[in-house]
Each structure stands twice: as structure tokens, then as C-alpha cells.
Design a protein around this motif. Structure first.
Motif, PDB file in Angstrom:
ATOM      1  N   ASP A  99       0.890  -1.132   0.107  1.00  0.00           N
ATOM      2  CA  ASP A  99       0.202   0.078   0.073  1.00  0.00           C
ATOM      3  C   ASP A  99       0.927   1.319  -0.017  1.00  0.00           C
ATOM      4  OD1 ASP A  99       0.629   0.800   2.759  1.00  0.00           O
ATOM      5  OD2 ASP A  99      -0.785  -0.772   3.429  1.00  0.00           O
ATOM      6  N   PHE A 100       0.252   2.453  -0.274  1.00  0.00           N
ATOM      7  CA  PHE A 100       1.031   3.696  -0.428  1.00  0.00           C
ATOM      8  C   PHE A 100       1.610   4.177   0.926  1.00  0.00           C
ATOM      9  CE2 PHE A 100      -1.810   4.050  -4.025  1.00  0.00           C
ATOM     10  CZ  PHE A 100      -0.958   4.440  -5.187  1.00  0.00           C
ATOM     11  N   THR A 176      -0.862  -5.279  -7.935  1.00  0.00           N
ATOM     12  CA  THR A 176       0.280  -4.684  -6.998  1.00  0.00           C
ATOM     13  C   THR A 176       1.135  -6.004  -6.755  1.00  0.00           C
ATOM     14  OG1 THR A 176      -1.229  -3.574  -5.560  1.00  0.00           O
ATOM     15  CG2 THR A 176       0.734  -4.530  -4.587  1.00  0.00           C
ATOM     16  N   ASP A 194      10.164   6.603 -15.782  1.00  0.00           N
ATOM     17  CA  ASP A 194       8.591   6.613 -15.194  1.00  0.00           C
ATOM     18  C   ASP A 194       7.553   6.386 -16.190  1.00  0.00           C
ATOM     19  OD1 ASP A 194       6.404   6.926 -13.427  1.00  0.00           O
ATOM     20  OD2 ASP A 194       7.349   9.248 -12.678  1.00  0.00           O
ATOM     21  N   GLN A 196       2.659   6.606 -16.984  1.00  0.00           N
ATOM     22  CA  GLN A 196       1.430   6.990 -16.533  1.00  0.00           C
ATOM     23  C   GLN A 196       0.738   5.422 -16.724  1.00  0.00           C
ATOM     24  OE1 GLN A 196      -0.485   9.349 -19.321  1.00  0.00           O
ATOM     25  NE2 GLN A 196      -2.331   9.622 -18.163  1.00  0.00           N
ATOM     26  N   VAL A 197      -0.107   5.258 -15.498  1.00  0.00           N
ATOM     27  CA  VAL A 197      -1.139   4.175 -15.837  1.00  0.00           C
ATOM     28  C   VAL A 197      -2.289   4.680 -16.434  1.00  0.00           C
ATOM     29  CG1 VAL A 197      -2.566   2.421 -14.686  1.00  0.00           C
ATOM     30  CG2 VAL A 197      -0.351   3.117 -13.518  1.00  0.00           C
ATOM     31  N   THR A 317       9.814   3.427  -8.119  1.00  0.00           N
ATOM     32  CA  THR A 317       8.753   3.686  -9.211  1.00  0.00           C
ATOM     33  C   THR A 317       8.127   2.450  -9.542  1.00  0.00           C
ATOM     34  OG1 THR A 317      10.357   5.288 -10.113  1.00  0.00           O
ATOM     35  CG2 THR A 317       8.630   4.566 -11.732  1.00  0.00           C
ATOM     36  N   ARG A 320       5.281   2.163  -6.946  1.00  0.00           N
ATOM     37  CA  ARG A 320       4.193   3.199  -7.013  1.00  0.00           C
ATOM     38  C   ARG A 320       3.336   2.866  -8.224  1.00  0.00           C
ATOM     39  NH1 ARG A 320       4.095   7.199 -10.333  1.00  0.00           N
ATOM     40  NH2 ARG A 320       6.526   7.240 -10.589  1.00  0.00           N
ATOM     41  N   LEU A 321       3.704   2.583  -9.421  1.00  0.00           N
ATOM     42  CA  LEU A 321       3.192   2.109 -10.587  1.00  0.00           C
ATOM     43  C   LEU A 321       2.058   1.308 -10.357  1.00  0.00           C
ATOM     44  CD1 LEU A 321       5.571   2.945 -13.511  1.00  0.00           C
ATOM     45  CD2 LEU A 321       3.504   4.231 -12.916  1.00  0.00           C
ATOM     46  N   GLU A 324      -0.722   2.239  -7.948  1.00  0.00           N
ATOM     47  CA  GLU A 324      -1.524   3.357  -8.921  1.00  0.00           C
ATOM     48  C   GLU A 324      -2.590   2.440  -9.615  1.00  0.00           C
ATOM     49  OE1 GLU A 324       0.892   6.088 -10.819  1.00  0.00           O
ATOM     50  OE2 GLU A 324       1.233   7.340  -8.988  1.00  0.00           O
ATOM     51  N   ALA A 327      -4.996   0.619  -7.585  1.00  0.00           N
ATOM     52  CA  ALA A 327      -6.047   1.779  -6.903  1.00  0.00           C
ATOM     53  C   ALA A 327      -6.867   2.342  -7.978  1.00  0.00           C
ATOM     54  CB  ALA A 327      -5.281   2.843  -6.439  1.00  0.00           C
ATOM     55  N   LYS A 328      -6.551   2.364  -9.401  1.00  0.00           N
ATOM     56  CA  LYS A 328      -7.471   2.738 -10.301  1.00  0.00           C
ATOM     57  C   LYS A 328      -8.245   1.808 -11.134  1.00  0.00           C
ATOM     58  CE  LYS A 328      -6.098   5.154 -13.900  1.00  0.00           C
ATOM     59  NZ  LYS A 328      -5.507   6.192 -14.503  1.00  0.00           N
TER      60      LYS A 328
END
Length: 339
Positions: A99-100, A176, A194, A196-197, A317, A320-321, A324, A327-328
Motif C-alpha cells: 500500500d501507499f 500490486t 517513469d 503513466q497508468v 517507481t 508506485r506504478l 496506482e 488503485a484505479k
């Protein structure tokens, strides 16, 4: 370099310890605490001469340089933070965090202590075919990489899975967990720092008595250099002679590389098949004998305080990706989610 193992909950601990031993490091002990006695039994069979201890003693031992950990995923960050605050570097199994809040805490401790937090992405670091693919790309064989297609199918093997395996609070969700492998490979092979999702989704299509267990996931990534599609699942059929037909296709402006990492179905035997298409034609490369580099590079990084195995930025990174994307993620198919 002296290391110890804490968190014997996933079988990945076998290649984590074995890889370090092959790289010349010395394992001085392990904590037998586990949520799966079969993992512990297998560890003892593979490494019968290693002494047992407790997590507290191993973390407090000033002579130990590195802690390796394949605990229940949701518990890895806590163990890593304790070890780093005790002056040790850490190598954890993927996912490094679930988790974040865990990610933020690990990032803070790394910044405060200067310790190494490395994640063993086994689908790249323990697969010789990926080493060959990296060399081909570096040589310009397929031109500029513009897209990756990563697939991570797995066999469920439900009968041998511990209870924590099916609880999302423990594994963090399929994106995850499993998709962190493919995110790592996307960033690595495209040279992206980096991404973008763009879109992601998860779903449950399998066994009816586990309606909340995510057994399918997909992600669409985009960076300033390339795009990537990821599919992960728990649907590998029993007829396949290995745990999953892991594939990676790398599209370049002058050719393509396909990795059949674990099996070439109904064709060549063995693992680590690389198929190359370029301006000269097509060919198959047997990559099984290519030496692995991650473990010996990590041993050197610990001694030299360098980042040759994996940059710290890259590890964070990927985490985090993956978080993300999870999460979305839309629930597939589009209906009310069962929990």
C-alpha cells in the motif's frame, strides 16, 4: 558479504538465498517462523547446513550486512524498515510493499539511513533470456523499443496455497503483486524512468467459492518513450509442464524480440527461449546458459554503495506504478463487485 533470511512464507526465498550463495555471499542463519510449513520444510531440505535463529537476533547482529525477506507481502515493509534502521541493507521478494503508506515509510527510511532496499523481480533477475534480450537491445538489433507486451500467467495450485494467499489484505491485489514483474520489465527494456497508468482492470472469473480473489488483471502503461500492455492471471491449465507460460514481446522500430521464459509449448524442450526477428531474418536463441547478474551485482553494491543491480529510484517507481494501477483498476466484467 554476510546475510540472513527472515520471512519464509513464499518459495521465492529459495532462489533469493541460492542466488546470493552462488554469488559468493555467506548465509549466517534464518528465522524459521513461517505461515506455510511446506515452505520451511523445502528451505531446510535445500539448505540443511544453515543455522536457525530469531528475527530479533539476526536484525540486531552487527556482523550481518543484508536481510533477505519473502514474508507475507503485507509484512515485508515492516521487516525491511526494522532491518534498515539496524544498519542493514534489504532484499525483499516482490511486491516490496502492498500500500501507499508502506511505500512512503520505506522511502523515508531509505532517505534517512542510506540503506539499500532492493526488490528481487525474479521474472527478470532469475531468467537468463532477459539478459540476452537486454544485450540485443543495447546493440541496437531491433532499433528503438516502442512497446512491450508482458504476460504473467500462473497456475493457481490451490491445494498448496496457504490461507493468507487468498486475502487481498495480505497480497495487495493481483496488479500490486504479479504485475509488478511486468512493470519492472517495461521500465527496464524501454529505458523509461517513469510512466503513466492509462488504464487498468481486475476481475474474478474462476473458482466460485472465492469471489473476492482477483484472478485476472491488465494494465496499459505509457511513458515518454514507449507504451506497454500487461496481462496477469491465475488460469494456467494443468496440462502445461510448468507453472506458467511467461512471455514478453518487445517491439522495436527494426525488429521484435519474444521471450518464452519457461516453456516453448509443443516444440523445443527447456527454458529461456529467445526469438528474434530483424532485418537479417529470424532466429531462435537458447539463452539457458547465460549467466545471471543481479545477485553478484547486489553483493558488489553492498560493498561499494553503488546501484548496479537496480537503482533505488527504479525500485520505488515500480512499486508506485503497481499501486496506482491497483488503485484505479476497474472491476471486470463491469458489474457490482463481490467482496
Amino acid at each position: 558479504m554476510r546475510f540472513a533470511a527472515i520471512g519464509l512464507d513464499h518459495r521465492h526465498i529459495y532462489h533469493m538465498v541460492g542466488g546470493l550463495l552462488e554469488a559468493g555471499a555467506t548465509c549466517v542463519g534464518f528465522d524459521p517462523a513461517t505461515g506455510d510449513e511446506r515452505v520451511l520444510s523445502g528451505f531446510r531440505e535445500r539448505f540443511p547446513d544453515l543455522p536457525e535463529s530469531t528475527a530479533e537476533r539476526l536484525i540486531d547482529d552487527p556482523a550481518i550486512d543484508l536481510i533477505v525477506c519473502a514474508a507475507i507481502p503485507a509484512e515485508r515493509a515492516t521487516i525491511a524498515i526494522r532491518a534498515m534502521r539496524a544498519g542493514k541493507d534489504v532484499m525483499v521478494d516482490k511486491p516490496g510493499v502492498t500500500d501507499f503508506d508502506q511505500l512512503a515509510a520505506v522511502e523515508q527510511v531509505v532517505a534517512e539511513t542510506g540503506r539499500i532496499f532492493s526488490i528481487c523481480f525474479s521474472e527478470r533477475f532469475t531468467v537468463p533470456a532477459t539478459i540476452i534480450a537486454g544485450k540485443l537491445i543495447a546493440d541496437g538489433t531491433i532499433g528503438r523499443v516502442v512497446q512491450t507486451l508482458g504476460m504473467g500467467p500462473h497456475r493457481l495450485n490451490r491445494a498448496i496455497r496457504p490461507g493468507w494467499f487468498f486475502d487481498k489484505r495480505n497480497y495487495g491485489g493481483i496488479l500490486t503483486d504479479i504485475a509488478s514483474h511486468q512493470i519492472d520489465q517495461f521500465l527496464h527494456f524501454t529505458g523509461s524512468h517513469d510512466a503513466q497508468v492509462v488504464a487498468s482492470g481486475v476481475g474474478h472469473f474462476g473458482v466460485p467459492d472465492l469471489p473476492g480473489f482477483e484472478d485476472f488483471g491488465e494494465v496499459l502503461l505509457r511513458s515518454d518513450r514507449a507504451s506497454g500492455y500487461i496481462r496477469v492471471d491465475w488460469f494456467t491449465a494443468d496440462g502445461l509442464p510448468t507453472w506458467g507460460d511467461g512471455r514478453l514481446t518487445i517491439l522495436g522500430t527494426e525488429g521484435t524480440i519474444e521471450l518464452r521464459k519457461y516453456v516453448d509449448i509443443a516444440s523445443r524442450s527447456g527454458t529461456d527461449h529467445v526469438f528474434l526477428v530483424d532485418k537479417a531474418g529470424t532466429r531462435h536463441i537458447d539463452a539457458a546458459g547465460e549467466p545471471l547478474t543481479y545477485f553478484r551485482n547486489l553483493v558488489a553494491d553492498i560493498a561499494n554503495r553503488s546501484e548496479t543491480a537496480m537503482s533505488q529510484r527504479h525500485a520505488f517507481t515500480v512499486c508506485r506504478l503497481a499501486l496506482e494501477a491497483q488503485a484505479k483498476a476497474a472491476w471486470l466484467p463491469a458489474r457490482s463487485r463481490v467482496t
